[in-house]
Motif scaffolding. Structure first.
Motif, short mmCIF file in Angstrom:
data_model
loop_
_atom_site.label_atom_id
_atom_site.label_comp_id
_atom_site.label_asym_id
_atom_site.label_seq_id
_atom_site.Cartn_x
_atom_site.Cartn_y
_atom_site.Cartn_z
N VAL A 1 -6.74 -4.50 -12.00
CA VAL A 1 -5.72 -3.82 -11.08
C VAL A 1 -5.28 -2.19 -10.82
CG1 VAL A 1 -3.01 -3.31 -9.63
CG2 VAL A 1 -3.88 -5.62 -10.45
N TRP A 2 -6.19 -1.66 -10.40
CA TRP A 2 -6.18 0.13 -10.19
C TRP A 2 -5.17 0.41 -9.35
CZ3 TRP A 2 -9.99 3.62 -12.36
CH2 TRP A 2 -10.68 2.95 -13.47
N PRO A 3 -4.17 1.31 -9.75
CA PRO A 3 -2.95 1.72 -8.71
C PRO A 3 -3.04 3.01 -7.27
CG PRO A 3 -2.18 1.99 -10.75
CD PRO A 3 -3.43 1.13 -11.06
N HIS A 4 -4.33 3.46 -7.34
CA HIS A 4 -5.28 4.66 -6.61
C HIS A 4 -5.66 3.77 -5.60
CE1 HIS A 4 -9.28 3.52 -8.13
NE2 HIS A 4 -9.53 3.95 -6.29
N ASP A 5 -6.47 2.44 -6.15
CA ASP A 5 -7.04 1.33 -5.05
C ASP A 5 -6.33 1.15 -4.65
OD1 ASP A 5 -9.21 -0.57 -4.52
OD2 ASP A 5 -8.51 -2.07 -5.76
N THR A 6 -4.78 -0.08 -4.92
CA THR A 6 -3.95 -0.15 -4.48
C THR A 6 -3.88 0.32 -3.42
OG1 THR A 6 -3.10 -2.12 -6.13
CG2 THR A 6 -2.14 -1.83 -4.38
N ALA A 7 -2.96 2.16 -3.62
CA ALA A 7 -2.41 2.74 -3.35
C ALA A 7 -3.22 2.83 -1.41
CB ALA A 7 -2.33 3.47 -3.55
N ILE A 8 -4.17 3.18 -1.94
CA ILE A 8 -5.44 2.74 -0.47
C ILE A 8 -6.11 2.16 0.58
CG2 ILE A 8 -7.96 3.49 0.55
CD1 ILE A 8 -8.68 5.27 -3.00
N ALA A 9 -5.22 0.75 -0.12
CA ALA A 9 -5.09 -0.11 0.84
C ALA A 9 -4.04 -0.40 1.60
CB ALA A 9 -5.64 -1.35 0.52
N LEU A 10 -2.62 0.28 0.86
CA LEU A 10 -2.01 -0.14 1.35
C LEU A 10 -1.54 1.34 3.08
CD1 LEU A 10 2.07 0.15 1.03
CD2 LEU A 10 1.70 2.19 -0.33
N LEU A 11 -2.48 2.10 2.67
CA LEU A 11 -1.93 2.64 3.27
C LEU A 11 -3.32 2.83 4.72
CD1 LEU A 11 -2.11 6.40 1.93
CD2 LEU A 11 -0.42 5.80 2.49
N GLY A 12 -4.18 2.11 4.52
CA GLY A 12 -4.88 1.49 5.66
C GLY A 12 -4.51 0.03 6.31
N LEU A 13 -3.32 -0.76 5.40
CA LEU A 13 -2.26 -1.44 6.11
C LEU A 13 -1.79 -0.75 7.15
CD1 LEU A 13 -1.61 -3.88 2.49
CD2 LEU A 13 -3.43 -4.51 4.87
N VAL A 14 -1.12 0.36 6.58
CA VAL A 14 0.15 1.00 7.93
C VAL A 14 -0.97 1.75 8.97
CG1 VAL A 14 1.96 2.80 8.00
CG2 VAL A 14 2.00 1.80 5.76
N ARG A 15 -1.83 1.70 8.42
CA ARG A 15 -2.23 2.19 9.68
C ARG A 15 -2.81 1.46 10.82
NH1 ARG A 15 -5.34 5.66 5.34
NH2 ARG A 15 -4.81 7.60 5.29
N ASP A 16 -3.48 0.26 9.81
CA ASP A 16 -3.98 -1.12 10.88
C ASP A 16 -2.39 -1.88 10.94
OD1 ASP A 16 -6.67 0.40 10.94
OD2 ASP A 16 -6.76 -1.24 10.00
N GLY A 17 -1.61 -1.24 11.05
CA GLY A 17 -0.44 -2.12 11.54
C GLY A 17 0.25 -2.65 11.14
#
Length: 643
Positions: A499-515
């Motif tokens: 697990v890479w925290p930055h990789d997870t954080a990038i996905a997190l922001l994408g999940l939020v943007r896409d609802g």
């Protein structure tokens, strides 16, 4: 030779310096040392009292750049089981070196007369040689180091007499002197949060401290070095993502990073360095510290698109027009590099550089589900998403500044999206990690797909399918790099199950943007659980198992991991900044996965945002930058506090 392990090391950072040792504080071998600009200033530092090594008891970090080591001298002092003579070492890293303050305390009932001795030396090794486990004493090669002590002593030996209940102190200073002095940077950010889940407070606080400590400068241009100890220098991909995830602490670092990279944008074809016209570099090393890669190396396929989108996002967050406009020519050259590829944006490894040129750049980082290594040239899925977003961002930037080309890049993005849709989707309904040199899908279920979210590349049903796959990839502490169903899965590999925290954080922001609010909330909780396991200083990576197991050679701190804390705040608030458009829009996660919380000191434009959110997700703006409108996602005005 084997790469040294770091998981038990204590790291103090003040870029471009980093200081590493085990919990005892002694520097005795391996990666231990004080480094400045990728060269070792201090390779050995051993403190003894009457020839005895103190017994370590505890160590505590007191900031990103400082730590205190405590130990006891069992054979000295009063008889009996209780220790009565203690030694503490207060360590502080500074940009040109560091200081260590040693205090010997006599809590016994008798006067103590002892010899305190310090053995200090250096081998001048380069960081890259240390990383490869082949460091050996080398010539200074123009490097100069100065050691001093207060009070002074010949050969760093002091004859000390300490009455009962008193202490004796010496301050040691170690400085690299062959370059200009660098002032220690002042605190950069006032970002802070108070939440019902206090782990959020601690994670953001530690991340902001580490980002401050990892700041370095290219003249007047400030950027985040990628991480300590292996990557304490300017990177393309890493520094850009760190600045972008860290925009809540201000746009200044993004602006400095962009200018530092623009100065070095590729201008010619050079197979030895992978330089190409318009291309953004991978990393920069001091010439005296470069090892197997050139001092300026361009072997990255994604930094060029990330450069464009980082500029656009920094402009939205308030980077001044006067600072953006000089970089538009660099944007145009970057886009020409992207458009110059035949088909998808792809790379071929070279004999003199890295095998893989995406963020999973280890030699085995891109595999088929059956464990076969993918052969190039490789077209990575996330790179196509970055390029798609970069084209839309470039069109917006050019249009905003009255320059030509916006229509071309919007059309190019639309064409790329259609070709991606036809080529990358695997049976089972998920995007491949890449297309290989034969045009075949590399079918591992991998975290790369999380980087597609929020880029505009996916349709709504495709985005939902990716979000569902990310839920399958999620460990209790973040998103795994590949699924356990992959033949090459190893939870403590570099890119194949960790697990890479930055990789997870990038996905997190994408999940939020896409609802995808539900999955975003689950990811936030996972990152907070991870922070708790690592004293809230998130490492570069860790195991994708249920412990989580430390990855032994991981950098800690790592800039883009530190930036995960500020990125979580962006996600929690559903924050969409558009300073040029005069508005800031919120879509807070509801219910809040951290309970009620309040954020202060979040920088947008030239102001700071002070906002609170209830556990149910109701948002109130208490203060913010002037000249912008505060809106909710449905277009209604945000509630403004009258207080």
């Amino acid at each position: 030779m084997a790469q040294p392990y770091l998981h038990e090391h204590v790291t103090c950072v003040a870029a471009p310096a980093t200081w590493l040792s085990g919990p005892s504080g002694q520097l005795t071998g391996g990666a231990d040392g004080l480094y400045v600009n990728d060269r070792r200033v201090l390779s050995r530092l051993v403190v003894t009292v009457d020839g005895r090594s103190p017994v370590p008891v505890t160590v505590r970090r007191t900031g990103a750049a400082s730590a205190v080591f405590a130990s006891v001298l069992r054979e000295l002092g009063d008889d009996g089981p209780d220790p009565t003579v203690t030694l503490s070492r207060r360590r502080l890293a500074e940009p040109n070196g560091g200081t260590e303050t040693i205090t010997l305390t006599n809590d016994s009932h008798q006067t103590l007369s002892v010899e305190v001795a310090v053995e200090a030396s250096t081998d001048y090794a380069s960081m890259s040689a240390v990383k490869d486990g082949v460091a050996a004493a080398v010539s200074a090669d123009g490097m100069s180091v100065e050691y001093s002590a207060s009070p002074p002593a010949e050969d760093f030996r002091w004859q000390v007499t300490i009455p009962p209940r008193e202490s004796w102190t010496v301050e040691l200073r170690f400085t690299r002197t062959d370059g200009p002095p660098v002032a220690r940077s002042k605190r950069f950010s006032t970002l802070r949060v108070t939440a019902d889940d206090r782990r959020l407070d601690a994670l953001v606080r530690a991340g902001v401290q580490d980002l401050d400590a990892l700041r370095s400068a290219d003249g007047e241009d400030v950027y985040y070095t990628a991480g300590s100890p292996w990557y304490l220098t300017l990177f393309g991909r890493d520094s850009l993502w760190s600045a972008r995830l860290g925009l809540p602490v201000g746009h200044e670092v993004a602006a400095g990073t962009l200018r530092a990279l623009a100065k070095r944008q590729g201008v010619r074809h050079d197979p030895d360095t992978d330089e190409e016209p318009g291309k953004i570099l991978h990393e920069v090393r001091p010439p005296d510290a470069a090892y197997y890669l050139p001092p300026v190396y361009y072997g990255t396929v994604d930094a060029t698109a990330l450069f464009v989108s980082t500029l656009a996002e920094a402009y939205r967050w308030g980077m001044p027009r006067a600072a953006v406009e000089p970089l538009l020519a660099n944007v145009e050259r970057a886009m020409e590099w992207l458009a110059g590829h035949d088909g998808f944006i792809a790379y071929q490894s070279s004999a003199k550089g890295l095998t893989n040129h995406g963020w999973k750049d280890s030699g085995d980082g891109v595999q088929h589900a059956d464990g076969r290594l993918a052969t190039g040239p490789l077209a990575l899925s996330e790179v196509q998403a970055y390029a798609h977003q970069a084209a839309l961002d470039a069109a917006w930037l050019l249009e905003s500044f009255g320059r030509e080309g916006s229509g071309r890049w919007r059309g190019w993005a639309a064409d790329l999206a259609e070709r991606f849709r036809a080529a990358f989707w695997c049976e089972g309904g998920y995007p491949a990690i890449a297309l290989d040199g034969a045009g075949q899908r590399v079918d591992s279920i991998a975290s790369n797909m999380g980087h597609l979210l929020g880029t505009g590349l996916l349709t709504a049903p495709e985005s939902a399918a990716v979000a569902a796959r990310l839920a399958e990839l999620r460990s209790p502490f973040g998103i795994r790099t590949v699924a356990p169903s992959s033949a090459g899965y190893n939870p403590i590999s570099y890119h194949l199950g960790s697990v890479w925290p930055h990789d997870t954080a990038i996905a997190l922001l994408g999940l939020v943007r896409d609802g995808h609010a539900g999955e975003a909330s689950a990811v936030i909780r996972a990152l907070l659980d991870a922070g708790e396991r690592f004293d809230f200083r998130l490492p570069e990576l860790f195991g994708g198992d249920d412990l989580p197991t430390p990855y032994p050679a991981s950098c800690r701190p790592q800039a883009w991991a530190a930036a995960a804390g500020p990125a979580i705040l962006t996600a929690l608030l559903g924050l969409d900044a558009d300073v040029p458009g005069g508005r800031i829009t919120f879509a807070p996660l509801a219910p809040s996965p951290v309970g009620a919380f309040r954020v202060r000191g979040l920088k947008i434009g030239e102001g700071e945002l002070d906002v609170s959110v209830t556990a149910a997700g109701t948002l109130t703006v208490h203060n913010g930058p002037v000249g912008v409108e505060f809106l909710m996602a449905d277009g209604s005005p945000a509630v403004i506090s009258a207080a």
